[in-house]
Write an enzyme that holds these catalytic residues in place. Structure first.
Site, short mmCIF file in Angstrom:
data_model
loop_
_atom_site.label_atom_id
_atom_site.label_comp_id
_atom_site.label_asym_id
_atom_site.label_seq_id
_atom_site.Cartn_x
_atom_site.Cartn_y
_atom_site.Cartn_z
N LYS A 53 51.11 14.29 -15.37
CA LYS A 53 51.26 13.06 -14.40
C LYS A 53 52.40 12.34 -15.07
CE LYS A 53 47.90 10.37 -17.34
NZ LYS A 53 47.21 9.23 -17.48
N ARG A 151 36.82 1.50 -16.67
CA ARG A 151 37.90 1.80 -15.91
C ARG A 151 37.35 2.58 -14.63
NH1 ARG A 151 43.51 4.78 -18.00
NH2 ARG A 151 42.11 6.58 -17.51
N HIS A 180 36.61 9.87 -19.65
CA HIS A 180 37.82 9.82 -20.56
C HIS A 180 37.45 8.88 -21.58
CE1 HIS A 180 41.79 9.92 -21.07
NE2 HIS A 180 42.19 8.74 -20.80
N ARG A 236 42.10 18.08 -21.99
CA ARG A 236 43.13 17.77 -21.31
C ARG A 236 44.48 17.16 -22.11
NH1 ARG A 236 38.60 14.79 -19.07
NH2 ARG A 236 39.56 12.82 -19.77
N TYR A 280 75.67 -10.30 -22.10
CA TYR A 280 75.01 -11.63 -21.55
C TYR A 280 74.33 -12.54 -22.82
CZ TYR A 280 75.21 -9.21 -17.08
OH TYR A 280 75.45 -8.50 -15.91
N CYS A 327 72.08 -4.25 -20.97
CA CYS A 327 72.15 -4.62 -19.55
C CYS A 327 71.73 -3.39 -18.57
CB CYS A 327 73.80 -4.65 -19.20
SG CYS A 327 74.69 -5.44 -20.23
N MET A 328 71.74 -3.66 -17.40
CA MET A 328 71.18 -2.58 -16.43
C MET A 328 71.57 -1.38 -16.66
SD MET A 328 70.71 -2.89 -12.29
CE MET A 328 69.87 -4.73 -12.20
N ASP A 329 72.85 -1.41 -16.82
CA ASP A 329 73.43 0.36 -17.01
C ASP A 329 74.32 0.60 -18.18
OD1 ASP A 329 72.88 -0.03 -14.06
OD2 ASP A 329 74.66 -1.30 -13.86
C1 LIG Z 1 42.00 11.21 -17.42
C2 LIG Z 1 43.06 11.59 -18.65
N1 LIG Z 1 43.07 12.56 -19.22
C3 LIG Z 1 43.77 12.88 -20.29
C4 LIG Z 1 44.85 12.43 -20.42
C5 LIG Z 1 46.04 12.70 -21.56
O1 LIG Z 1 45.87 11.80 -22.60
P1 LIG Z 1 46.81 12.08 -23.87
O2 LIG Z 1 48.39 11.99 -23.35
O3 LIG Z 1 46.73 11.20 -24.85
O4 LIG Z 1 46.48 13.71 -24.55
C6 LIG Z 1 45.10 11.28 -19.65
C7 LIG Z 1 46.39 10.26 -20.06
O5 LIG Z 1 46.26 9.22 -19.91
C8 LIG Z 1 44.29 10.69 -18.83
O6 LIG Z 1 44.31 9.68 -17.96
#
Ligand SMILES: Cc1ncc(COP(=O)(O)O)c(C=O)c1O
Length: 387
Positions: A53, A151, A180, A236, A280, A327-329
């Site tokens: 992600k 959550r 989680h 995960r 700045y 700065c921004m860039d």
């Molecule tokens: C549902 C879920 N599983 C697994 C992970 C992976 O976590 P990490 O990067 O701490 O291994 C995340 C990341 O936030 C998550 O939201």
């Protein structure tokens, strides 16, 4: 006669190569190494769902996913449908779990691209079942139970009734049950153990009712290290894949290699007399005759403005202190004590140069945050170059 203000006819434009002086280099051998470190900790029956992600934590989700699939990964996790669609568009065909919340109006697209949703609320399951009703096969979903993260997810007592509802007697197939962990990086395991007990109790209730879900998954990176009892049938990992320990201070740190380096090039070197200032609000005023290198990277690239007058980059293998406001860039660094710095010289913001190294964990320490935020913030202007 054409004037300078006229639009340029499209046919007059050459192709668009990259001209970015700032580049994020992604070391795929480091990714493969980190994957081996994760696999070593798992029993043969435990598989990996790789978390890609947030553009694979800033590393580029398509490039990372393709490399992971080549290394035998066949399950990926994203947060949003659009992240999943981007993978499908790039030809990634393995199972993609959309771990974030999905609302009913998003479901048709999700099904059209064979993404797997996480059901976090019984009302979504009912709506989803209506949409899936006409399909020849039940649509696979994962169910999220909230065991303490506070959550997203069903309450433990809601899981069995939902799985016994008509939605799961035809239209939907519960392929996985997940939760989680809120505190897996804490040295004190108490809260994690309580979450695991709640999770196991839900699994026990389902088993007693004759329901067994093929995939049970709980562990993020911290739990992969700290809590083998949380491994179940899938883990995960996110941050570990990218080379960072999820646990800031750890007795025996895992052997992980940072995958991403962020570099840019000096674009100008300026002489500054004592009393002259940089950027700045004149937040830096020279107290000696100084030489200041200008770097073409700023907070629009994810180089946080709070690095103003804080932290350093590497040039010629030496530390060059950040001076004045980011700065921004653009960002300015003091190269007074580094001989013969010239435009075009490499500046390392994250990565190694000579014998020195700056990691995303160093930036996180300077900014009082976590490496996750540093990596995810790196903006789209820096091309991701895979090697
Ligand atoms: C549902 C879920 N599983 C697994 C992970 C992976 O976590 P990490 O990067 O701490 O291994 C995340 C990341 O936030 C998550 O939201």
């Amino acid at each position: 006669m054409a004037s300078a203000a006229d639009p340029i006819p499209a046919s007059n434009l050459p192709p668009f190569p990259h001209h970015s002086l700032t580049v994020a280099t992604i070391d795929l051998s480091a990714l493969a190494h980190n994957l081996v470190q994760i696999r070593r900790r798992l029993s043969p029956s435990c598989d990996i769902l790789a978390v890609v992600k947030a553009d694979a934590y800033g590393h580029g989700a398509v490039g990372i996913s393709q490399a992971l699939v080549r290394s035998g990964i066949n399950r990926l996790g994203v947060a949003t449908i659009d992240e999943g669609l981007a993978l499908r568009e790039a030809g990634v065909r393995v199972s993609v779990l959309v771990m974030g919340a999905v609302l009913p109006n998003q479901l048709p697209d999700l099904m059209a691209h064979q993404l797997t949703p996480v059901i976090h609320d019984p009302s979504i399951a009912a709506r989803f079942a209506e949409l899936a009703q006409s399909r020849p096969e039940p649509y696979p979903v994962h169910v999220k139970v909230d065991t303490g993260m506070g959550r997203l997810g069903l309450r433990p007592e809601e899981v069995l009734p939902m799985l016994q509802s008509p939605s799961f007697k035809g239209p939907l197939r519960a392929e996985g049950l997940m939760t989680h962990l809120a505190d897996a990086d804490n040295q004190n395991p108490e809260f994690t153990m309580a979450q695991l007990t709640r999770f196991r109790s839900v699994v026990g209730q389902l088993a007693a009712a004759g329901l067994s879900l093929p995939l049970l998954h709980v562990a993020n990176s911290a739990a992969i290290f700290r809590h083998p009892s949380a491994h179940f049938s899938l883990v995960r990992p996110g941050i570990m894949l990218y080379g960072y320990s999820p646990i800031p201070v750890i007795e025996s740190p895992p052997d992980l290699r940072p995958v991403l380096s962020l570099t840019t090039q000096v674009v100008q070197v300026r002489a500054l007399a004592p009393g002259e200032s940089v950027s700045y609000n004149r937040a830096f005023v020279a107290t000696r005759s100084s030489r200041i290198a200008v770097l073409p990277i700023g907070y629009a690239d994810g180089y946080n403005r709070s690095l103003s007058n804080r932290g350093h980059v590497l040039i010629h293998g030496c530390e060059a202190r950040i001076v004045g406001r980011v700065c921004m860039d653009m960002t300015m660094v003091d190269v007074t004590d580094i001989p013969s710095v010239m435009p075009g010289d490499e500046a390392v913001l994250i990565g190694r140069q000579g014998s020195r190294q700056i990691s995303a964990a160093d930036l996180a320490a300077w900014l009082e945050t976590i490496p996750y935020e540093i990596l995810c913030a790196i903006g789209p202007r820096a091309p991701r170059v895979y090697r």
